[in-house]
Design a protein around this motif. Structure first.
Motif, PDB file in Angstrom:
ATOM      1  N   PRO A  92      19.500 -27.587 -55.582  1.00  0.00           N
ATOM      2  CA  PRO A  92      19.218 -27.068 -54.230  1.00  0.00           C
ATOM      3  C   PRO A  92      20.472 -26.734 -53.431  1.00  0.00           C
ATOM      4  O   PRO A  92      20.509 -25.704 -52.745  1.00  0.00           O
ATOM      5  N   MET A  93      21.505 -27.592 -53.505  1.00  0.00           N
ATOM      6  CA  MET A  93      22.704 -27.347 -52.707  1.00  0.00           C
ATOM      7  C   MET A  93      23.343 -26.014 -53.061  1.00  0.00           C
ATOM      8  O   MET A  93      23.710 -25.223 -52.172  1.00  0.00           O
ATOM      9  N   ASP A 155      19.664 -30.580 -46.499  1.00  0.00           N
ATOM     10  CA  ASP A 155      19.809 -30.889 -47.926  1.00  0.00           C
ATOM     11  C   ASP A 155      20.794 -32.030 -48.139  1.00  0.00           C
ATOM     12  O   ASP A 155      20.539 -32.946 -48.930  1.00  0.00           O
ATOM     13  N   ARG A 156      21.924 -32.024 -47.426  1.00  0.00           N
ATOM     14  CA  ARG A 156      22.909 -33.107 -47.543  1.00  0.00           C
ATOM     15  C   ARG A 156      22.339 -34.423 -46.982  1.00  0.00           C
ATOM     16  O   ARG A 156      22.643 -35.497 -47.490  1.00  0.00           O
ATOM     17  N   TYR A 166      15.490 -37.524 -53.865  1.00  0.00           N
ATOM     18  CA  TYR A 166      16.062 -36.195 -53.607  1.00  0.00           C
ATOM     19  C   TYR A 166      15.389 -35.112 -54.448  1.00  0.00           C
ATOM     20  O   TYR A 166      15.010 -34.052 -53.932  1.00  0.00           O
ATOM     21  N   MET A 170      13.403 -32.244 -52.431  1.00  0.00           N
ATOM     22  CA  MET A 170      14.003 -30.904 -52.491  1.00  0.00           C
ATOM     23  C   MET A 170      13.565 -30.197 -53.768  1.00  0.00           C
ATOM     24  O   MET A 170      14.379 -29.793 -54.615  1.00  0.00           O
ATOM     25  N   CYS A 175      12.558 -25.489 -51.367  1.00  0.00           N
ATOM     26  CA  CYS A 175      13.806 -24.738 -51.187  1.00  0.00           C
ATOM     27  C   CYS A 175      13.528 -23.266 -50.905  1.00  0.00           C
ATOM     28  O   CYS A 175      14.114 -22.675 -49.981  1.00  0.00           O
TER      29      CYS A 175
END
Length: 345
Positions: A92-93, A155-156, A166, A170, A175
């Protein structure tokens, strides 16, 4: 020299315009009426004043902005290619990062290519339709840039505060939904500004004191009362801005609280390393935007305002790839693998 400026109407430097507008009203009755009254009721084009009126600076400005544009596009394209080509970065990041890079390319492509063409052709005219289109696309990408930074902060927050959940939280569906919502909100914001400008029926001048169609500059050119339009415009902008900034502040507040609970210094360093690049980009984007807003509110010089707007329209998208690539080992490894595979093939 702009012969449409009222101060040149009776000047010998513009005999042709003076002749058309005043001596031959039977040929161009509408133009004659517009120039006589001083208010432009029907505007088909605007003049972008640019950053400098000195022709000797045009080659330098052209080379400078072309270089910055190519560096921005190349840097963001490398990040997109690195993320898409490396399976380890299909998270996702990095999904949000690749979308941010795409938005940055669109953001700078809205203004800089037009400015380079204007400098090269010595023609700073832009049609009314082109001006509205540029303004809408500019607001779309600017707002989406802000929304994506908020999504990346969330997200973080999930990665640090809820690491065990997580992957579940996510998920790919969420997303994609977050990116889609960011686009829809940005599109709504741009269309609201577009409708506001379309309601303007009279302009005092056709000269825009910038190198692109800034919505605030267009509102300043209106000769009618724009108080209501300004209220609506600033309210919509404040809503989207406050929403984005509030989301970022809340996410980092929760991250900070979670970090302070970590007993080991290694865990704290890892958490800060995870958020460092994003936090730097957030400070750069909002810091420059706020600086330009304050300088335009305090300064009475349009040229200084135009020069200050270069910081967040050109410099910020150019620096984002360097911030993420220099501070991120995964991106550097992915770029190295991509370059090696490209050379070997």
């Amino acid at each position: 020299m702009n012969c449409l400026n009222p101060k040149y109407y009776h000047s010998a430097q513009c005999p042709f315009t003076y002749f058309l507008c005043f001596q031959t009203p039977f040929l161009f009755p509408e133009v004659s009426k517009i120039h006589r009254t001083g208010n432009l009721t029907r505007v088909s084009e605007f003049f972008l004043m640019g950053l400098s009126n000195d022709p000797e600076l045009d080659p330098l400005l052209c080379v400078l902005f072309l270089s910055m544009y190519l560096v921005t596009v190349l840097g963001n394209l490398l990040i997109i290619l690195a993320v898409t080509s490396d399976p380890h970065l299909h998270t996702p990041m990095y999904f949000f990062l690749s979308n941010l890079s795409s938005v940055d390319i669109g953001f700078i492509s809205t203004t800089v290519p037009k400015m380079i063409v204007d400098i090269q052709s010595h023609n700073r005219v832009i049609s009314c339709e082109g001006c509205l289109t540029q303004m809408s696309i500019f607001i779309l990408f600017a707002c989406m840039d802000s929304m994506l930074l908020t999504v990346m902060a969330y997200d973080r927050f999930v990665a640090i505060c809820h690491p065990l959940h997580y992957v579940v939280i996510m998920n790919p569906r969420l997303c994609c939904s977050l990116v889609l919502v960011s686009f829809c909100v940005s599109l709504l914001d741009s269309q609201v500004h577009n409708v506001i400008v379309l309601q303007l029926t009279c302009f005092k001048d056709v000269e825009i004191s910038s190198f692109f169609c800034d919505p605030s500059q267009l509102l300043n050119l209106a000769c009618s009362d724009t108080f209501t339009n300004n209220i609506v415009s600033y309210t919509i902008g404040a809503m989207t801005g406050v929403l984005s900034i509030s989301g970022i502040i809340f996410s980092y507040y929760k991250i900070l609280v979670s970090i302070l609970r970590v007993p080991s210094s290694g865990g704290i360093y890892k958490a800060f390393a995870t958020c460092g690049s994003h936090l730097a980009v957030v400070c750069l984007f909002y810091g420059t935007s706020l600086g330009v807003y304050l300088s335009s509110a305090i300064s009475q010089s349009p040229k200084k305002d135009a020069a200050a707007s270069v910081v967040y329209t050109v410099v910020t998208p150019m620096l984002n790839p360097f911030i993420y690539s220099l501070r991120n080992k995964d991106i550097k490894r992915a770029l190295w693998r991509f370059l090696i595979s490209t050379n070997s093939s």
